[in-house]
Motif scaffolding. Structure first.
Motif, PDB file in Angstrom:
ATOM      1  N   SER A   7      -9.697   0.636   3.052  1.00 44.08           N
ATOM      2  CA  SER A   7     -10.367   1.445   2.015  1.00 44.08           C
ATOM      3  C   SER A   7     -11.427   0.637   1.280  1.00 44.08           C
ATOM      4  N   ALA A  14      -7.442   4.303 -11.714  1.00 41.42           N
ATOM      5  CA  ALA A  14      -6.592   4.160 -10.525  1.00 41.42           C
ATOM      6  C   ALA A  14      -7.438   3.775  -9.309  1.00 41.42           C
ATOM      7  N   VAL A  15      -6.918   2.842  -8.542  1.00 35.37           N
ATOM      8  CA  VAL A  15      -7.575   2.432  -7.297  1.00 35.37           C
ATOM      9  C   VAL A  15      -6.665   2.844  -6.143  1.00 35.37           C
ATOM     10  N   ASN A  16      -7.215   3.588  -5.218  1.00 33.13           N
ATOM     11  CA  ASN A  16      -6.421   3.999  -4.060  1.00 33.13           C
ATOM     12  C   ASN A  16      -6.676   3.047  -2.901  1.00 33.13           C
ATOM     13  N   GLY A  19      -6.016   1.993   0.817  1.00 31.19           N
ATOM     14  CA  GLY A  19      -5.586   2.612   2.063  1.00 31.19           C
ATOM     15  C   GLY A  19      -5.790   1.666   3.227  1.00 31.19           C
ATOM     16  N   THR A  68       0.068  -6.760  -5.937  1.00 31.17           N
ATOM     17  CA  THR A  68      -1.143  -6.979  -6.731  1.00 31.17           C
ATOM     18  C   THR A  68      -0.973  -8.197  -7.644  1.00 31.17           C
ATOM     19  N   SER A  74      -1.021   4.254   2.178  1.00 29.07           N
ATOM     20  CA  SER A  74      -1.812   4.350   0.952  1.00 29.07           C
ATOM     21  C   SER A  74      -0.965   3.919  -0.238  1.00 29.07           C
ATOM     22  N   TYR A  75      -1.638   3.395  -1.218  1.00 30.60           N
ATOM     23  CA  TYR A  75      -0.961   2.895  -2.408  1.00 30.60           C
ATOM     24  C   TYR A  75      -1.963   2.922  -3.552  1.00 30.60           C
ATOM     25  N   SER A  76      -1.500   3.420  -4.710  1.00 25.48           N
ATOM     26  CA  SER A  76      -2.392   3.536  -5.854  1.00 25.48           C
ATOM     27  C   SER A  76      -1.926   2.616  -6.981  1.00 25.48           C
ATOM     28  N   PHE A  77      -2.853   1.910  -7.581  1.00 21.64           N
ATOM     29  CA  PHE A  77      -2.502   1.081  -8.745  1.00 21.64           C
ATOM     30  C   PHE A  77      -3.699   1.041  -9.694  1.00 21.64           C
ATOM     31  N   THR A  78      -3.443   0.620 -10.906  1.00 25.71           N
ATOM     32  CA  THR A  78      -4.506   0.574 -11.902  1.00 25.71           C
ATOM     33  C   THR A  78      -4.708  -0.858 -12.388  1.00 25.71           C
TER      34      THR A  78
END
Lengths: 94, 434
Positions: B328, B340-342, B344, B361, B385-389
Protein backbone atom coordinates in the motif's frame (compact mmCIF):
# COMPACT_ATOMS: atom_id res chain seq x y z
CA UNK A 1 24.46 -22.66 -38.93
CA UNK A 2 23.84 -19.49 -37.04
CA UNK A 3 25.42 -20.81 -33.87
CA UNK A 4 28.63 -21.72 -35.60
CA UNK A 5 28.83 -18.42 -37.41
CA UNK A 6 28.29 -16.49 -34.22
CA UNK A 7 31.28 -18.29 -32.75
CA UNK A 8 33.27 -17.25 -35.78
CA UNK A 9 32.19 -13.69 -35.22
CA UNK A 10 33.45 -13.91 -31.69
CA UNK A 11 36.81 -15.01 -32.84
CA UNK A 12 37.29 -12.51 -35.58
CA UNK A 13 35.08 -9.49 -35.10
CA UNK A 14 33.76 -7.10 -32.57
CA UNK A 15 30.40 -8.79 -32.34
CA UNK A 16 27.49 -7.90 -30.18
CA UNK A 17 24.19 -9.73 -30.05
CA UNK A 18 21.47 -7.30 -29.17
CA UNK A 19 17.76 -7.57 -28.56
CA UNK A 20 15.35 -5.18 -30.15
CA UNK A 21 14.93 -2.20 -27.87
CA UNK A 22 18.19 -2.74 -26.11
CA UNK A 23 20.10 0.45 -25.49
CA UNK A 24 23.87 0.47 -25.45
CA UNK A 25 25.46 0.35 -22.03
CA UNK A 26 28.39 2.68 -21.59
CA UNK A 27 30.99 1.31 -19.24
CA UNK A 28 33.96 3.34 -18.07
CA UNK A 29 36.13 4.20 -21.04
CA UNK A 30 39.53 3.18 -19.86
CA UNK A 31 42.02 0.52 -20.86
CA UNK A 32 40.47 -2.90 -21.18
CA UNK A 33 36.96 -1.81 -22.16
CA UNK A 34 37.42 -3.11 -25.70
CA UNK A 35 38.14 -6.61 -24.37
CA UNK A 36 35.09 -6.46 -22.11
CA UNK A 37 32.81 -5.36 -24.94
CA UNK A 38 34.18 -7.91 -27.39
CA UNK A 39 34.27 -10.91 -25.08
CA UNK A 40 31.37 -10.32 -22.70
CA UNK A 41 28.88 -8.38 -24.81
CA UNK A 42 28.18 -11.24 -27.20
CA UNK A 43 26.22 -13.28 -24.70
CA UNK A 44 24.86 -10.65 -22.32
CA UNK A 45 24.28 -6.93 -22.11
CA UNK A 46 26.89 -5.05 -20.14
CA UNK A 47 24.41 -3.68 -17.61
CA UNK A 48 25.24 -6.90 -15.73
CA UNK A 49 28.57 -5.30 -14.87
CA UNK A 50 27.13 -2.07 -13.49
CA UNK A 51 24.29 -3.86 -11.71
CA UNK A 52 26.86 -6.03 -9.91
CA UNK A 53 28.94 -3.15 -8.66
CA UNK A 54 30.74 -1.74 -6.84
CA UNK A 55 30.62 -4.42 -4.18
CA UNK A 56 32.61 -7.31 -5.67
CA UNK A 57 36.05 -7.87 -4.29
CA UNK A 58 38.74 -9.03 -6.69
CA UNK A 59 37.98 -12.61 -5.72
CA UNK A 60 34.32 -12.27 -6.63
CA UNK A 61 35.10 -10.78 -10.05
CA UNK A 62 37.65 -13.52 -10.64
CA UNK A 63 35.05 -16.16 -9.81
CA UNK A 64 32.58 -14.54 -12.20
CA UNK A 65 35.05 -14.39 -15.09
CA UNK A 66 36.06 -18.00 -14.43
CA UNK A 67 32.41 -19.05 -14.38
CA UNK A 68 31.83 -17.44 -17.77
CA UNK A 69 34.80 -19.32 -19.22
CA UNK A 70 34.56 -22.67 -17.46
CA UNK A 71 30.84 -23.13 -16.86
CA UNK A 72 29.40 -21.15 -19.77
CA UNK A 73 32.12 -21.86 -22.31
CA UNK A 74 32.96 -18.25 -23.19
CA UNK A 75 35.84 -18.46 -25.69
CA UNK A 76 38.06 -15.91 -23.98
CA UNK A 77 41.80 -16.17 -24.52
CA UNK A 78 43.82 -16.13 -21.33
CA UNK A 79 45.51 -12.75 -21.92
CA UNK A 80 42.09 -11.22 -22.59
CA UNK A 81 40.67 -12.80 -19.45
CA UNK A 82 43.39 -11.09 -17.43
CA UNK A 83 42.66 -7.72 -19.04
CA UNK A 84 38.94 -8.16 -18.38
CA UNK A 85 39.52 -9.13 -14.77
CA UNK A 86 41.82 -6.17 -14.16
CA UNK A 87 39.29 -3.86 -15.78
CA UNK A 88 36.42 -5.15 -13.64
CA UNK A 89 38.41 -5.11 -10.43
CA UNK A 90 39.76 -1.64 -11.07
CA UNK A 91 36.53 0.01 -12.24
CA UNK A 92 33.66 -2.02 -10.82
CA UNK A 93 35.02 -3.61 -7.68
CA UNK A 94 36.25 -2.71 -4.29
CA UNK B 1 21.59 9.01 -16.15
CA UNK B 2 22.65 10.13 -19.55
CA UNK B 3 25.99 8.54 -20.28
CA UNK B 4 28.73 10.55 -21.87
CA UNK B 5 28.26 10.79 -25.61
CA UNK B 6 30.63 8.55 -27.47
CA UNK B 7 31.87 8.33 -31.00
CA UNK B 8 29.85 8.00 -34.14
CA UNK B 9 27.41 5.20 -34.58
CA UNK B 10 27.93 2.49 -37.11
CA UNK B 11 25.66 -0.32 -36.16
CA UNK B 12 24.21 -2.48 -38.79
CA UNK B 13 21.47 -4.71 -37.56
CA UNK B 14 20.93 -8.09 -39.06
CA UNK B 15 18.03 -10.30 -38.27
CA UNK B 16 18.75 -13.93 -38.69
CA UNK B 17 15.92 -16.34 -38.93
CA UNK B 18 16.67 -19.94 -38.55
CA UNK B 19 14.35 -22.83 -39.05
CA UNK B 20 15.43 -25.49 -36.66
CA UNK B 21 14.20 -28.98 -37.17
CA UNK B 22 14.74 -30.70 -33.87
CA UNK B 23 13.11 -34.04 -33.14
CA UNK B 24 10.28 -33.29 -35.47
CA UNK B 25 9.42 -29.83 -34.24
CA UNK B 26 9.98 -26.63 -36.10
CA UNK B 27 10.68 -23.48 -34.22
CA UNK B 28 11.59 -20.18 -35.73
CA UNK B 29 14.70 -18.91 -34.06
CA UNK B 30 15.03 -15.22 -34.38
CA UNK B 31 18.18 -13.48 -33.49
CA UNK B 32 19.01 -9.85 -33.65
CA UNK B 33 22.65 -9.32 -34.24
CA UNK B 34 24.23 -5.95 -34.40
CA UNK B 35 27.76 -5.95 -35.61
CA UNK B 36 29.78 -2.85 -34.96
CA UNK B 37 33.00 -2.55 -36.88
CA UNK B 38 36.00 -0.95 -35.29
CA UNK B 39 33.87 1.70 -33.67
CA UNK B 40 32.27 2.20 -30.32
CA UNK B 41 28.55 1.95 -29.92
CA UNK B 42 26.99 5.29 -29.20
CA UNK B 43 24.49 6.10 -26.53
CA UNK B 44 20.92 6.61 -27.65
CA UNK B 45 19.88 10.10 -28.63
CA UNK B 46 17.00 10.03 -26.17
CA UNK B 47 18.39 10.25 -22.64
CA UNK B 48 17.53 7.29 -20.53
CA UNK B 49 15.61 7.89 -17.34
CA UNK B 50 16.99 5.79 -14.56
CA UNK B 51 14.68 4.42 -11.98
CA UNK B 52 16.40 6.42 -9.30
CA UNK B 53 15.47 9.57 -11.22
CA UNK B 54 11.95 8.45 -12.08
CA UNK B 55 10.97 7.03 -8.75
CA UNK B 56 13.33 8.64 -6.29
CA UNK B 57 13.18 6.82 -3.00
CA UNK B 58 10.96 4.03 -4.35
CA UNK B 59 13.95 1.91 -5.25
CA UNK B 60 15.09 0.01 -2.15
CA UNK B 61 18.08 1.76 -0.61
CA UNK B 62 19.69 -1.57 0.20
CA UNK B 63 20.28 -2.40 -3.47
CA UNK B 64 23.85 -2.17 -4.75
CA UNK B 65 24.78 1.33 -5.83
CA UNK B 66 25.37 0.15 -9.41
CA UNK B 67 21.90 -1.39 -9.57
CA UNK B 68 20.39 1.85 -8.38
CA UNK B 69 22.12 3.84 -11.07
CA UNK B 70 21.51 1.35 -13.88
CA UNK B 71 17.96 0.12 -13.23
CA UNK B 72 15.39 1.94 -15.31
CA UNK B 73 11.80 1.71 -16.41
CA UNK B 74 11.62 0.07 -19.80
CA UNK B 75 8.84 -1.66 -21.70
CA UNK B 76 9.49 -4.95 -23.49
CA UNK B 77 7.17 -5.67 -26.43
CA UNK B 78 3.74 -6.47 -25.00
CA UNK B 79 4.67 -5.31 -21.53
CA UNK B 80 4.14 -2.21 -19.43
CA UNK B 81 7.26 -0.38 -18.28
CA UNK B 82 8.90 -2.63 -15.71
CA UNK B 83 12.12 -2.27 -13.76
CA UNK B 84 14.86 -3.24 -16.20
CA UNK B 85 17.82 -4.86 -14.52
CA UNK B 86 19.36 -6.36 -17.65
CA UNK B 87 18.42 -6.11 -21.32
CA UNK B 88 19.94 -9.34 -22.55
CA UNK B 89 18.97 -11.80 -21.40
CA UNK B 90 15.93 -9.77 -20.33
CA UNK B 91 15.49 -9.51 -16.58
CA UNK B 92 12.70 -7.13 -15.63
CA UNK B 93 10.98 -6.91 -12.27
CA UNK B 94 7.47 -5.81 -11.42
CA UNK B 95 7.05 -2.47 -9.62
CA UNK B 96 5.38 -2.84 -6.23
CA UNK B 97 2.23 -0.98 -7.30
CA UNK B 98 1.13 -4.04 -9.30
CA UNK B 99 1.05 -6.14 -6.13
CA UNK B 100 -1.90 -4.25 -4.69
CA UNK B 101 -4.16 -6.95 -6.12
CA UNK B 102 -3.85 -10.70 -5.64
CA UNK B 103 -3.54 -11.30 -9.37
CA UNK B 104 -0.60 -9.73 -11.18
CA UNK B 105 -1.54 -8.48 -14.66
CA UNK B 106 0.12 -10.32 -17.55
CA UNK B 107 1.63 -7.16 -18.99
CA UNK B 108 3.21 -6.31 -15.64
CA UNK B 109 4.39 -9.81 -14.81
CA UNK B 110 8.15 -10.06 -14.22
CA UNK B 111 10.49 -11.46 -16.86
CA UNK B 112 13.45 -13.67 -16.10
CA UNK B 113 15.79 -15.45 -18.56
CA UNK B 114 19.24 -16.94 -18.09
CA UNK B 115 20.16 -17.22 -21.76
CA UNK B 116 19.81 -14.78 -24.61
CA UNK B 117 18.54 -16.81 -27.55
CA UNK B 118 14.79 -16.45 -27.10
CA UNK B 119 12.81 -17.48 -30.17
CA UNK B 120 9.36 -16.24 -30.98
CA UNK B 121 7.55 -19.52 -31.04
CA UNK B 122 5.00 -20.15 -33.77
CA UNK B 123 2.07 -21.69 -31.89
CA UNK B 124 0.79 -23.52 -34.95
CA UNK B 125 4.13 -25.26 -35.47
CA UNK B 126 4.98 -25.75 -31.80
CA UNK B 127 4.98 -29.20 -30.26
CA UNK B 128 6.14 -30.70 -27.01
CA UNK B 129 7.87 -34.07 -27.19
CA UNK B 130 7.11 -36.29 -24.20
CA UNK B 131 9.09 -39.47 -23.56
CA UNK B 132 12.49 -40.37 -22.19
CA UNK B 133 14.23 -43.53 -21.07
CA UNK B 134 12.13 -43.58 -17.92
CA UNK B 135 8.92 -43.82 -19.92
CA UNK B 136 7.37 -46.80 -21.65
CA UNK B 137 6.15 -44.76 -24.60
CA UNK B 138 6.49 -41.40 -26.25
CA UNK B 139 4.18 -38.86 -27.74
CA UNK B 140 4.30 -35.49 -29.39
CA UNK B 141 1.59 -32.99 -28.57
CA UNK B 142 0.51 -29.85 -30.37
CA UNK B 143 -1.11 -26.89 -28.65
CA UNK B 144 -4.41 -28.08 -30.09
CA UNK B 145 -3.85 -31.51 -28.54
CA UNK B 146 -3.29 -29.94 -25.13
CA UNK B 147 -6.32 -27.71 -25.43
CA UNK B 148 -8.52 -30.72 -26.20
CA UNK B 149 -7.49 -32.45 -22.98
CA UNK B 150 -9.34 -31.84 -19.70
CA UNK B 151 -8.22 -28.46 -18.40
CA UNK B 152 -7.57 -27.32 -14.87
CA UNK B 153 -6.84 -23.94 -13.31
CA UNK B 154 -4.70 -23.01 -10.37
CA UNK B 155 -3.92 -19.59 -8.95
CA UNK B 156 -0.27 -19.70 -8.01
CA UNK B 157 2.68 -17.49 -7.18
CA UNK B 158 5.66 -17.70 -9.49
CA UNK B 159 8.62 -16.30 -7.61
CA UNK B 160 12.24 -16.27 -8.67
CA UNK B 161 14.54 -18.10 -6.25
CA UNK B 162 16.66 -14.97 -6.10
CA UNK B 163 13.88 -12.48 -5.47
CA UNK B 164 15.30 -9.80 -3.10
CA UNK B 165 18.87 -10.93 -3.82
CA UNK B 166 19.78 -7.27 -4.22
CA UNK B 167 18.86 -6.71 -0.57
CA UNK B 168 21.45 -9.18 0.73
CA UNK B 169 24.16 -7.72 2.92
CA UNK B 170 26.88 -8.41 2.03
CA UNK B 171 25.77 -8.27 -1.61
CA UNK B 172 25.76 -11.47 -3.62
CA UNK B 173 26.54 -11.42 -7.37
CA UNK B 174 23.72 -12.21 -9.79
CA UNK B 175 20.63 -10.40 -10.96
CA UNK B 176 20.15 -7.84 -8.21
CA UNK B 177 16.42 -8.19 -7.73
CA UNK B 178 14.45 -5.95 -5.40
CA UNK B 179 10.97 -7.07 -4.30
CA UNK B 180 9.40 -7.67 -7.69
CA UNK B 181 10.78 -10.91 -9.17
CA UNK B 182 7.44 -12.54 -8.55
CA UNK B 183 3.82 -12.53 -9.58
CA UNK B 184 0.59 -14.42 -9.04
CA UNK B 185 -1.57 -15.57 -11.92
CA UNK B 186 -4.46 -17.87 -12.69
CA UNK B 187 -2.80 -20.58 -14.76
CA UNK B 188 -4.85 -22.80 -17.01
CA UNK B 189 -3.61 -25.89 -18.71
CA UNK B 190 -3.45 -29.64 -18.41
CA UNK B 191 -2.17 -31.66 -15.51
CA UNK B 192 1.34 -32.85 -16.21
CA UNK B 193 0.19 -36.11 -14.66
CA UNK B 194 -2.40 -36.56 -17.41
CA UNK B 195 0.25 -36.12 -20.08
CA UNK B 196 2.64 -38.51 -18.32
CA UNK B 197 -0.21 -41.04 -18.14
CA UNK B 198 -0.24 -41.06 -21.93
CA UNK B 199 3.37 -42.28 -22.11
CA UNK B 200 3.47 -44.41 -18.95
CA UNK B 201 6.27 -44.12 -16.40
CA UNK B 202 8.58 -47.02 -15.62
CA UNK B 203 8.82 -47.75 -11.93
CA UNK B 204 12.50 -46.74 -12.04
CA UNK B 205 11.67 -43.20 -13.22
CA UNK B 206 12.86 -40.69 -10.62
CA UNK B 207 12.79 -37.27 -12.30
CA UNK B 208 10.91 -35.46 -15.06
CA UNK B 209 13.18 -33.21 -17.12
CA UNK B 210 12.05 -30.08 -18.97
CA UNK B 211 13.63 -28.11 -21.78
CA UNK B 212 12.27 -25.04 -23.52
CA UNK B 213 12.77 -23.40 -26.90
CA UNK B 214 15.04 -20.70 -25.46
CA UNK B 215 18.72 -21.43 -25.39
CA UNK B 216 22.25 -20.10 -25.23
CA UNK B 217 24.01 -17.91 -27.76
CA UNK B 218 26.99 -20.24 -27.82
CA UNK B 219 26.46 -23.96 -28.39
CA UNK B 220 28.85 -24.82 -25.56
CA UNK B 221 26.91 -22.85 -22.96
CA UNK B 222 24.69 -25.17 -20.93
CA UNK B 223 21.09 -25.04 -22.10
CA UNK B 224 18.53 -24.21 -19.43
CA UNK B 225 17.26 -27.66 -18.51
CA UNK B 226 15.48 -28.38 -15.24
CA UNK B 227 14.03 -31.43 -13.53
CA UNK B 228 11.59 -32.13 -10.73
CA UNK B 229 11.07 -35.37 -8.81
CA UNK B 230 8.38 -37.69 -10.14
CA UNK B 231 6.22 -37.24 -7.03
CA UNK B 232 6.06 -33.50 -7.65
CA UNK B 233 5.34 -34.00 -11.35
CA UNK B 234 2.38 -36.18 -10.43
CA UNK B 235 0.78 -33.67 -8.06
CA UNK B 236 -2.62 -32.44 -9.18
CA UNK B 237 -1.45 -28.81 -9.18
CA UNK B 238 1.56 -29.28 -11.46
CA UNK B 239 0.57 -28.17 -14.95
CA UNK B 240 1.55 -27.59 -18.50
CA UNK B 241 -0.10 -24.18 -18.74
CA UNK B 242 -1.16 -22.48 -21.95
CA UNK B 243 -3.21 -19.67 -20.41
CA UNK B 244 -2.41 -17.02 -17.85
CA UNK B 245 -5.20 -14.89 -16.40
CA UNK B 246 -7.55 -15.96 -19.19
CA UNK B 247 -5.22 -15.13 -22.05
CA UNK B 248 -2.45 -16.83 -23.97
CA UNK B 249 0.87 -16.64 -22.14
CA UNK B 250 2.82 -13.50 -23.01
CA UNK B 251 5.88 -14.23 -25.13
CA UNK B 252 8.18 -13.24 -22.25
CA UNK B 253 6.37 -15.51 -19.83
CA UNK B 254 6.69 -18.68 -21.87
CA UNK B 255 4.34 -18.65 -24.86
CA UNK B 256 2.79 -20.94 -25.93
CA UNK B 257 3.10 -23.24 -22.92
CA UNK B 258 5.14 -23.45 -19.76
CA UNK B 259 5.52 -25.72 -16.80
CA UNK B 260 3.77 -24.54 -13.63
CA UNK B 261 5.01 -25.97 -10.34
CA UNK B 262 2.94 -24.31 -7.61
CA UNK B 263 4.76 -23.91 -4.33
CA UNK B 264 8.22 -24.27 -5.84
CA UNK B 265 10.40 -21.39 -6.95
CA UNK B 266 10.27 -20.15 -10.54
CA UNK B 267 13.40 -21.97 -11.69
CA UNK B 268 11.35 -25.12 -12.35
CA UNK B 269 8.63 -23.32 -14.30
CA UNK B 270 10.28 -23.91 -17.68
CA UNK B 271 9.01 -21.53 -20.36
CA UNK B 272 8.30 -22.31 -24.04
CA UNK B 273 8.50 -25.99 -23.04
CA UNK B 274 9.35 -28.28 -25.97
CA UNK B 275 10.61 -31.41 -24.27
CA UNK B 276 9.47 -33.44 -21.26
CA UNK B 277 11.48 -36.53 -20.42
CA UNK B 278 11.15 -39.14 -17.72
CA UNK B 279 14.58 -40.30 -16.53
CA UNK B 280 15.91 -43.01 -14.24
CA UNK B 281 19.07 -41.11 -13.30
CA UNK B 282 19.34 -37.61 -11.83
CA UNK B 283 19.63 -34.79 -14.35
CA UNK B 284 23.22 -33.55 -14.14
CA UNK B 285 23.21 -30.30 -16.12
CA UNK B 286 24.68 -27.04 -14.84
CA UNK B 287 21.28 -25.57 -13.98
CA UNK B 288 20.54 -28.43 -11.57
CA UNK B 289 23.99 -28.58 -10.03
CA UNK B 290 25.91 -26.42 -9.15
CA UNK B 291 23.20 -23.86 -9.92
CA UNK B 292 20.12 -23.35 -7.75
CA UNK B 293 21.54 -24.92 -4.63
CA UNK B 294 21.13 -24.11 -0.97
CA UNK B 295 23.50 -25.38 1.72
CA UNK B 296 22.34 -28.37 3.76
CA UNK B 297 20.82 -27.34 7.08
CA UNK B 298 20.57 -23.62 6.40
CA UNK B 299 16.82 -23.59 6.02
CA UNK B 300 15.68 -26.22 8.50
CA UNK B 301 12.01 -25.45 8.07
CA UNK B 302 11.94 -26.23 4.37
CA UNK B 303 10.92 -29.79 3.61
CA UNK B 304 13.66 -31.93 2.10
CA UNK B 305 11.82 -33.01 -0.93
CA UNK B 306 14.15 -33.67 -3.85
CA UNK B 307 16.27 -36.54 -2.60
CA UNK B 308 17.66 -37.67 -5.97
CA UNK B 309 19.45 -34.32 -6.31
CA UNK B 310 20.78 -33.97 -2.77
CA UNK B 311 24.45 -34.08 -1.87
CA UNK B 312 26.09 -34.00 1.54
CA UNK B 313 26.86 -30.30 1.00
CA UNK B 314 23.76 -28.87 -0.62
CA UNK B 315 20.26 -29.48 -1.89
CA UNK B 316 18.26 -27.98 -4.73
CA UNK B 317 16.12 -25.02 -3.81
CA UNK B 318 12.51 -26.21 -3.95
CA UNK B 319 9.70 -24.75 -1.87
CA UNK B 320 9.24 -21.05 -1.37
CA UNK B 321 9.61 -19.81 2.17
CA UNK B 322 6.73 -17.97 3.81
CA UNK B 323 6.88 -14.29 3.00
CA UNK B 324 4.95 -11.03 2.82
CA UNK B 325 5.20 -7.60 1.28
CA UNK B 326 3.60 -4.30 2.20
CA UNK B 327 2.30 -2.86 -1.05
CA UNK B 328 0.00 0.00 0.00
CA UNK B 329 2.92 2.33 0.69
CA UNK B 330 6.38 2.69 -0.71
CA UNK B 331 9.45 3.34 1.37
CA UNK B 332 9.42 6.93 2.59
CA UNK B 333 5.72 7.56 1.82
CA UNK B 334 4.14 10.45 3.70
CA UNK B 335 1.14 9.93 5.99
CA UNK B 336 -0.74 12.31 8.28
CA UNK B 337 -0.35 12.31 12.05
CA UNK B 338 -3.64 11.62 13.81
CA UNK B 339 -5.27 10.10 10.74
CA UNK B 340 -5.86 6.40 10.18
CA UNK B 341 -3.37 4.75 7.85
CA UNK B 342 -4.48 1.64 6.02
CA UNK B 343 -1.56 -0.71 5.53
CA UNK B 344 -2.14 -3.35 2.90
CA UNK B 345 -0.08 -6.08 1.34
CA UNK B 346 0.20 -9.67 0.30
CA UNK B 347 1.50 -12.85 1.90
CA UNK B 348 2.34 -16.24 0.40
CA UNK B 349 4.14 -19.50 1.05
CA UNK B 350 4.77 -22.86 -0.59
CA UNK B 351 1.13 -23.87 -0.51
CA UNK B 352 0.66 -24.86 3.11
CA UNK B 353 -1.47 -21.74 3.32
CA UNK B 354 -0.92 -18.41 5.04
CA UNK B 355 -2.39 -18.55 8.53
CA UNK B 356 -1.64 -15.11 9.98
CA UNK B 357 -0.02 -11.81 9.15
CA UNK B 358 1.00 -9.64 12.10
CA UNK B 359 2.05 -6.02 11.98
CA UNK B 360 4.14 -4.01 14.35
CA UNK B 361 4.36 -0.23 14.61
CA UNK B 362 6.78 -0.25 17.56
CA UNK B 363 9.79 -1.85 15.91
CA UNK B 364 8.75 -5.39 16.73
CA UNK B 365 7.99 -4.99 20.45
CA UNK B 366 4.31 -5.81 20.02
CA UNK B 367 2.42 -7.31 17.12
CA UNK B 368 -1.18 -6.89 16.01
CA UNK B 369 -3.08 -9.25 13.76
CA UNK B 370 -3.91 -8.05 10.28
CA UNK B 371 -7.16 -8.94 8.53
CA UNK B 372 -6.73 -11.47 5.74
CA UNK B 373 -8.49 -10.87 2.43
CA UNK B 374 -9.88 -13.08 -0.29
CA UNK B 375 -8.48 -16.61 -0.45
CA UNK B 376 -7.79 -17.55 -4.07
CA UNK B 377 -6.25 -20.86 -3.07
CA UNK B 378 -3.32 -22.08 -1.05
CA UNK B 379 -0.72 -21.20 -3.71
CA UNK B 380 -1.95 -17.64 -4.28
CA UNK B 381 -1.05 -14.23 -2.89
CA UNK B 382 -3.21 -13.64 0.19
CA UNK B 383 -4.06 -10.00 0.77
CA UNK B 384 -3.86 -8.51 4.25
CA UNK B 385 -4.83 -5.16 5.72
CA UNK B 386 -4.28 -3.36 8.97
CA UNK B 387 -5.26 0.11 10.11
CA UNK B 388 -3.45 2.24 12.68
CA UNK B 389 -3.15 5.90 13.57
CA UNK B 390 0.33 7.36 13.89
CA UNK B 391 0.48 10.05 16.59
CA UNK B 392 3.97 11.49 16.44
CA UNK B 393 5.44 13.31 13.48
CA UNK B 394 8.64 11.96 12.04
CA UNK B 395 9.77 8.50 11.06
CA UNK B 396 7.42 5.56 11.60
CA UNK B 397 8.49 1.98 10.97
CA UNK B 398 5.84 -0.57 9.98
CA UNK B 399 6.79 -4.24 10.07
CA UNK B 400 4.87 -7.19 8.61
CA UNK B 401 5.37 -10.84 9.53
CA UNK B 402 3.53 -13.74 7.93
CA UNK B 403 3.18 -17.27 9.25
CA UNK B 404 1.80 -20.37 7.57
CA UNK B 405 -0.28 -23.32 8.61
CA UNK B 406 2.72 -25.54 9.42
CA UNK B 407 4.16 -22.92 11.77
CA UNK B 408 6.81 -21.38 9.53
CA UNK B 409 7.36 -17.65 9.94
CA UNK B 410 9.48 -15.02 8.30
CA UNK B 411 12.94 -14.63 9.76
CA UNK B 412 14.25 -11.70 11.75
CA UNK B 413 17.80 -12.15 10.43
CA UNK B 414 18.89 -12.82 6.88
CA UNK B 415 20.00 -16.41 6.34
CA UNK B 416 23.13 -15.97 4.26
CA UNK B 417 23.69 -18.43 1.42
CA UNK B 418 26.03 -18.27 -1.57
CA UNK B 419 23.48 -17.61 -4.31
CA UNK B 420 21.26 -15.20 -2.40
CA UNK B 421 18.07 -17.24 -2.22
CA UNK B 422 15.08 -17.36 0.15
CA UNK B 423 15.16 -13.78 1.40
CA UNK B 424 12.18 -13.59 3.72
CA UNK B 425 13.41 -11.23 6.39
CA UNK B 426 10.56 -9.36 8.08
CA UNK B 427 10.09 -6.14 6.15
CA UNK B 428 10.57 -2.81 7.94
CA UNK B 429 8.92 -0.07 5.94
CA UNK B 430 9.71 3.52 6.89
CA UNK B 431 6.83 5.99 6.65
CA UNK B 432 7.16 9.73 7.04
CA UNK B 433 4.50 11.10 9.41
CA UNK B 434 3.73 14.78 8.74
Amino acid sequence: MVRISSVALFASLFAITAMAGEEPIQLKQVTGLDKVETNCGGCHSLDYVIMNSPFPTGGIWEAEVNKMIKAFGAPIAEPDAKVILDYLKENYGR
Amino acid sequence: MSGPPVSSMDIRTFRLDQEVADSGRVVSRRRFIAVAGAVVITASTSPRVTLAEALGSKLPGALPEGTRTEALLDALPGKKPLIKLSYRPPNYETPIEYFRTSITPNDAFFVRYHLSDIPEVDAAAWTVAVGGEGATGQIELTLDDLQKMPSVEVVAVNQCSGNRRGLFQPHVPGVEWGYGAMGCARWKGVRLKDVLDKIGLKKEAIEIVFNGADGPVLPQTPDFIKSIPVWKALEDSTLIAYEMNGQALPHFNGFPARIVVPGWTGTYWVKHVTSIKAVTKPETGFWMNPAYRIPVGKFPLVTRSFTSQETTANVPITEMVVNSLITSHVEGASVKAGAAVNIGGIAWDAGYGVSTVDLSTDRGRTWQRAKLGEDLGRFAFRPFSYSFTPRKKGGQIVMARAANKIGQTQTTELILNPAGYHHNVIQSLALNVT
